[in-house]
Enzyme design. Structure first.
Site, PDB file in Angstrom:
ATOM      1  N   CYS A 333       0.676  -1.303  -0.126  1.00  0.00           N
ATOM      2  CA  CYS A 333      -0.356  -0.084   0.465  1.00  0.00           C
ATOM      3  C   CYS A 333       0.914   1.440   0.406  1.00  0.00           C
ATOM      4  O   CYS A 333       1.905   1.444   0.334  1.00  0.00           O
ATOM      5  CB  CYS A 333      -1.074  -0.275   1.751  1.00  0.00           C
ATOM      6  SG  CYS A 333      -2.028  -1.448   1.491  1.00  0.00           S
ATOM      7  N   THR A 336       0.027   9.376  -0.112  1.00  0.00           N
ATOM      8  CA  THR A 336       0.226  10.559   0.617  1.00  0.00           C
ATOM      9  C   THR A 336      -1.150  11.215   1.100  1.00  0.00           C
ATOM     10  O   THR A 336      -2.369  11.294   0.987  1.00  0.00           O
ATOM     11  CB  THR A 336       0.742  11.250  -0.541  1.00  0.00           C
ATOM     12  OG1 THR A 336       2.011  10.610  -0.995  1.00  0.00           O
ATOM     13  CG2 THR A 336       1.354  12.857  -0.008  1.00  0.00           C
ATOM     14  N   GLN A 341      -0.852  16.170  -0.212  1.00  0.00           N
ATOM     15  CA  GLN A 341      -0.323  16.024  -1.917  1.00  0.00           C
ATOM     16  C   GLN A 341      -0.172  17.148  -2.903  1.00  0.00           C
ATOM     17  O   GLN A 341      -0.531  18.561  -2.992  1.00  0.00           O
ATOM     18  CB  GLN A 341      -2.079  15.170  -2.161  1.00  0.00           C
ATOM     19  CG  GLN A 341      -2.685  13.733  -1.785  1.00  0.00           C
ATOM     20  CD  GLN A 341      -2.912  12.807  -2.103  1.00  0.00           C
ATOM     21  OE1 GLN A 341      -4.268  14.108  -2.825  1.00  0.00           O
ATOM     22  NE2 GLN A 341      -3.630  11.944  -1.494  1.00  0.00           N
ATOM     23  N   GLU A 367       2.585  -3.614  -5.794  1.00  0.00           N
ATOM     24  CA  GLU A 367       0.431  -4.680  -6.505  1.00  0.00           C
ATOM     25  C   GLU A 367       0.059  -4.419  -6.704  1.00  0.00           C
ATOM     26  O   GLU A 367       0.328  -2.467  -7.061  1.00  0.00           O
ATOM     27  CB  GLU A 367       0.374  -4.790  -4.832  1.00  0.00           C
ATOM     28  CG  GLU A 367       0.753  -6.034  -3.965  1.00  0.00           C
ATOM     29  CD  GLU A 367      -0.032  -6.702  -2.928  1.00  0.00           C
ATOM     30  OE1 GLU A 367      -0.913  -6.306  -2.306  1.00  0.00           O
ATOM     31  OE2 GLU A 367       1.167  -7.247  -2.050  1.00  0.00           O
TER      32      GLU A 367
END
Length: 478
Positions: A333, A336, A341, A367
């Site tokens: 995972c 931010t 951001q 992933e």
């Protein structure tokens, strides 16, 4: 008597509200907030409040973070589509992000040519000197490199989208864990509805994007208060203030592995710091839709990025990774937080994940599926990093064009081969001419990427990274 009869007949006719037809599963045009658009939306829930009837809607083909409660006047009943009796709830954007949605476009690019993927092209190709390039070009040397076979994970259910595989062993299959904490089924419609209005983290009040399984007694509150150092949640500011008098943390628990200027990274072991890891996962689930949460954080490491000031180390974002990944994933995972951001911190998190892969002597990949924002960040990072590597090539003394293999790009960047190829295809840089692949860099592409690179003012300095890889396979216990 006639008047009385008419009144009797009219009173016997039941009054019907047109919004009674709007039930869960219906689809109809809805006026989106702060917009004049009326996109098609699905009704997920309906409730009667003190202020009247409200509907919770999901806009079809839009990200779930735009889902919201709307009033009846924002519904257009003319386009109402009633749910079919035997129809199941659409798979898209469902539950806790167990399925692939429209933002999983990482496979949208055209497949790589088999010669390039397998490295089996003819090495006796026509020399590049005969190619009449309209713009500068760099040859890709073809190199046969048979990759080692990777074992599939024992069980990889729907948490990784289209790449799911069943375990080959006979005992009961367990769902693949992705560093979080919830076991509710994705079929539960409640998990499709945002359950928290606001959270207060330090000096920021943040509006969540998705469902997160905080205790039910907290979800009825207007604001949930979080300690910005240990991430413990409280139902009121008074409770938080009382907690702060007892909380001694001024930074995330764990080892500080990187510090430059005001930016620090801490490595947290999911087994040694379970409470913090679980609280971090609960917080992250508010802004991540594609991960399922589990209470077992033992198999994961968490790398928390912080900003330092006189009050302490304030969390900016984090990424997690498995201690042992059968697929060599370097990120499970990544997040931010919204207040930080669009400041370059996302690419800094990605850059650190690849820096750790370089220390391990491996190539890595996140992933899948990536969220829409995650895909944009990764594709931008891959593009800039690969082009930086290519632009550093020196012209040979014999006057020929510089040459580089895909394998050499992977070694220099620690980016996995499949990601390198898909990025080059996305940028339309690969061309095939007389049995040879070449990279054609147009002036427009170079200008665009160099402009983007100039905006990256913060970068990972390998000299400031103090970290030693661990061989978790040799440890009996994590």
């Amino acid at each position: 008597m006639a008047d009385e009869k008419e009144v009797e007949e009219s009173s016997s006719v039941p009054s019907s509200d047109p919004f009674d037809l709007v039930v869960e599963g219906c689809r109809l045009p809805v006026n989106m907030s702060n917009s004049d658009e009326w996109p098609l939306a699905e009704i997920l829930s309906k409730k009667d409040t003190d202020n009247g009837l409200t509907f919770y809607v999901h806009y079809i083909d839009y990200n779930k973070r735009l889902d919201e409660w709307v009033t009846p006047e924002r519904l257009r009943l003319e386009g109402l589509q009633l749910p079919k009796k035997d129809a199941k709830t659409p798979v898209k954007d469902r539950g806790l992000g167990l399925t692939v949605n429209s933002c999983n476009s990482s496979r949208a690019s055209s497949p790589a040519p088999p010669e390039l993927v397998n490295g089996n092209s003819n090495s006796s190709a026509t020399p590049l000197a005969t190619v009449p390039p309209p713009q500068p070009a760099i040859a890709i040397k073809q190199k046969t490199n048979v990759g080692r076979k990777r074992k599939l994970p024992f069980s990889d259910l729907s948490t990784t989208g289209e790449e799911n595989q069943d375990g080959s062993q006979s005992h009961e299959v367990q769902p693949r864990q992705t560093g979080s904490m919830v076991t509710e089924k994705s079929d539960d419609v409640l998990t499709r509805i945002k359950n928290i209005n606001l959270i207060e983290l330090g000096k920021h009040r943040i509006k969540p994007w998705y469902f997160s399984p905080y205790p039910v007694e907290l979800t009825s509150k207007q604001v949930i208060y979080l300690c910005e150092f240990c991430l413990k949640y409280a139902k009121s500011f008074t409770c938080l203030s009382r907690h702060k008098t007892k909380c001694n943390l001024r930074h995330p628990p764990g080892n500080e592995i990187y510090r430059k200027s005001t930016i620090s990274f801490f490595e947290i072991d999911g087994r040694k710091n379970k409470a913090y890891s679980q609280n971090l996962c609960l917080l992250a689930k508010l802004f991540l839709d594609h991960k399922t949460l589990y209470y077992d954080t033992d198999p994961f490491l968490f790398y928390v990025m912080t900003e330092y000031d006189s009050m302490g180390f304030h969390i900016v974002g984090y990424f997690s990774k498995e201690k042992e990944s059968s697929e060599d994933y370097n990120v499970a995972c990544i997040l931010t937080l919204p207040p930080y951001q669009r400041k370059g911190y996302g690419k800094l998190l990605i850059e650190l994940s690849y820096a750790l892969s370089q220390f391990e002597g491996k190539t890595g990949s996140p992933e899948k599926p990536l969220s829409d924002l995650g895909l944009l960040s990764y594709r931008s990072y891959w593009s800039q990093t690969i082009l930086e590597t290519i632009l550093k090539l020196q012209n040979p003394s014999d006057g020929e064009r510089p040459q580089i293999t895909i394998h050499e790009i992977c070694e220099a960047t620690s980016i996995r081969k499949e990601d390198v190829i898909s990025t080059l295809q996305h940028l339309n840089l690969i061309n095939y001419y007389k049995g040879q692949y070449i990279l054609t860099l147009s002036k427009e592409t170079l200008d665009t990427q160099q402009k983007a690179m100039s905006k990256r003012t913060i970068r990972i300095d390998p000299k400031c990274l103090h970290w030693t890889p661990k061989d978790w396979s040799k440890r009996g216990k994590w």
